[in-house]
Design an enzyme around this catalytic site. Structure first.
Site, PDB file in Angstrom:
ATOM      1  N   LYS A  49       2.909 -11.817   0.213  1.00 21.69           N
ATOM      2  CA  LYS A  49       3.158 -13.155  -0.334  1.00 21.69           C
ATOM      3  C   LYS A  49       2.245 -13.411  -1.526  1.00 21.69           C
ATOM      4  O   LYS A  49       2.661 -13.957  -2.541  1.00 21.69           O
ATOM      5  CB  LYS A  49       2.936 -14.222   0.759  1.00 21.69           C
ATOM      6  CG  LYS A  49       4.044 -14.258   1.786  1.00 21.69           C
ATOM      7  CD  LYS A  49       3.709 -15.111   2.996  1.00 21.69           C
ATOM      8  CE  LYS A  49       4.800 -14.977   4.062  1.00 21.69           C
ATOM      9  NZ  LYS A  49       4.475 -15.610   5.340  1.00 21.69           N
ATOM     10  N   GLN A  93       0.060 -18.865   8.718  1.00 19.18           N
ATOM     11  CA  GLN A  93       0.772 -17.644   9.101  1.00 19.18           C
ATOM     12  C   GLN A  93       0.847 -17.550  10.629  1.00 19.18           C
ATOM     13  O   GLN A  93      -0.170 -17.661  11.315  1.00 19.18           O
ATOM     14  CB  GLN A  93       0.047 -16.416   8.509  1.00 19.18           C
ATOM     15  CG  GLN A  93       0.752 -15.091   8.743  1.00 19.18           C
ATOM     16  CD  GLN A  93       2.079 -14.961   7.989  1.00 19.18           C
ATOM     17  OE1 GLN A  93       2.285 -15.566   6.940  1.00 19.18           O
ATOM     18  NE2 GLN A  93       2.984 -14.169   8.521  1.00 19.18           N
ATOM     19  N   ASP A 116       7.034 -24.470   5.377  1.00 13.96           N
ATOM     20  CA  ASP A 116       7.864 -23.805   6.385  1.00 13.96           C
ATOM     21  C   ASP A 116       8.855 -24.763   7.035  1.00 13.96           C
ATOM     22  O   ASP A 116       9.751 -24.335   7.758  1.00 13.96           O
ATOM     23  CB  ASP A 116       6.975 -23.254   7.514  1.00 13.96           C
ATOM     24  CG  ASP A 116       6.505 -21.842   7.240  1.00 13.96           C
ATOM     25  OD1 ASP A 116       7.282 -21.065   6.676  1.00 13.96           O
ATOM     26  OD2 ASP A 116       5.352 -21.536   7.602  1.00 13.96           O
TER      27      ASP A 116
END
Ligand code: GUN
Length: 281
Positions: A49, A93, A116
């Protein structure tokens, strides 16, 4: 059988995001990522990422925390990032090491910076409307993009989602139902799993069991979207046994090179979206 080239689609999305970021008059979008512990796969994803973000012009701020950090410290970091005017998007994460209360931690993220779309307020909005113009989870956007890429009309299509995460299954079902699909959510340990998967025009699997799905789970010419990624040594496997199913499926996303690269591209698209909202662009 046609293989859906996730890498190629991801490159296209990243190109679009890059162009939009390049055209911005103000500072670049900023994405903060919190990584807790030493899971090799999580470290790999965060490194990817970080590397890919650079290419599209997103600045990343990575907080790598020891596995023995306290929950209070993680929450303090999130609150700091919530209040930091530079930061547009925050990602924790997952999975967190055992012992952490993931729901409690995610709920501390400012919903406006929740890239997210996992915050309960954002999940509630997603489940209560069919107006999905707002940020939706990158993975769900990926599924829509994949189906769009093969011009798959969802009206009256039977979709089976195998998901061991309740929230993912429900959110995925809602978004697809809003587009006319008939969705059944199931889990990998259900006794009548095969009965359900065999009826599906579209099978979406997100369970993390390598090569679990064989040809007898699949309706002839079905679209199969494999979200499961399991790393064994240097090799990466999906939930679907590709060799076994290749003469049965109509379309399939490979692992690697399917959903994975696209999810990163959609994360950047969401980051840009959150940036634009904060800057009222
Ligand atoms: N771990 C694997 N996929 C994801 C994702 O989409 N978001 C987060 N936060 N963690 C992940």
């Amino acid at each position: 059988m046609q293989i859906i080239d996730g890498k190629k689609i991801a490159e296209k999305i990243k190109d679009q995001v890059t162009k939009k970021i390049f055209a911005l008059k103000e500072a670049r979008p900023n994405l903060a990522i919190i990584l807790v512990g030493e899971r090799e796969d999580s470290k790999l994803y965060v490194n990817m990422k970080e590397r890919e973000a650079k290419k599209v012009g997103i600045d990343t701020h990575i907080y790598r925390c020891e596995a023995d950090i306290s929950e209070v410290e993680i929450i303090k970091t999130i609150e700091f990032l919530n209040n930091d005017n530079l930061i547009d998007a925050i990602l924790v994460q997952l999975p967190l090491p055992s012992g952490f209360d993931t729901d409690k931690i995610i709920a501390k993220i400012d919903p406006k910076k929740d890239v997210d779309c996992f915050h309960p307020e954002n999940v509630k909005i997603l489940l209560s409307t069919c107006n999905h113009e707002e940020v939706i989870p990158p993975l769900i956007k990926v599924v829509l993009e994949i189906l769009g890429s093969i011009k798959c009309n969802l009206v009256k299509k039977k979709v089976c989602v195998i998901a061991n995460s309740d929230i993912f299954g429900k959110s995925m079902a809602k978004v697809l139902e809003c587009r006319g699909a008939e969705v059944e959510i199931t889990a990998s340990d259900q006794e009548d799993l095969k009965n359900k998967t065999c009826k599906a025009d579209i099978l979406i699997t997100a369970i993390g069991k390598p090569k679990f799905i064989k040809k007898d789970f699949i309706k002839k010419d079905a679209v199969v979207i494999d979200i499961g990624i399991t790393k064994e040594g240097e090799k990466v496997f999906g939930d679907v046994d590709f060799e076994d199913v290749k003469d049965t499926v109509g379309f399939i996303t490979p692992v690697p090179g399917g959903v994975g690269p696209m999810t990163i591209a959609m994360l950047f698209k969401n980051t840009l979206e959150l940036y634009k909202r904060r800057h009222e662009l």
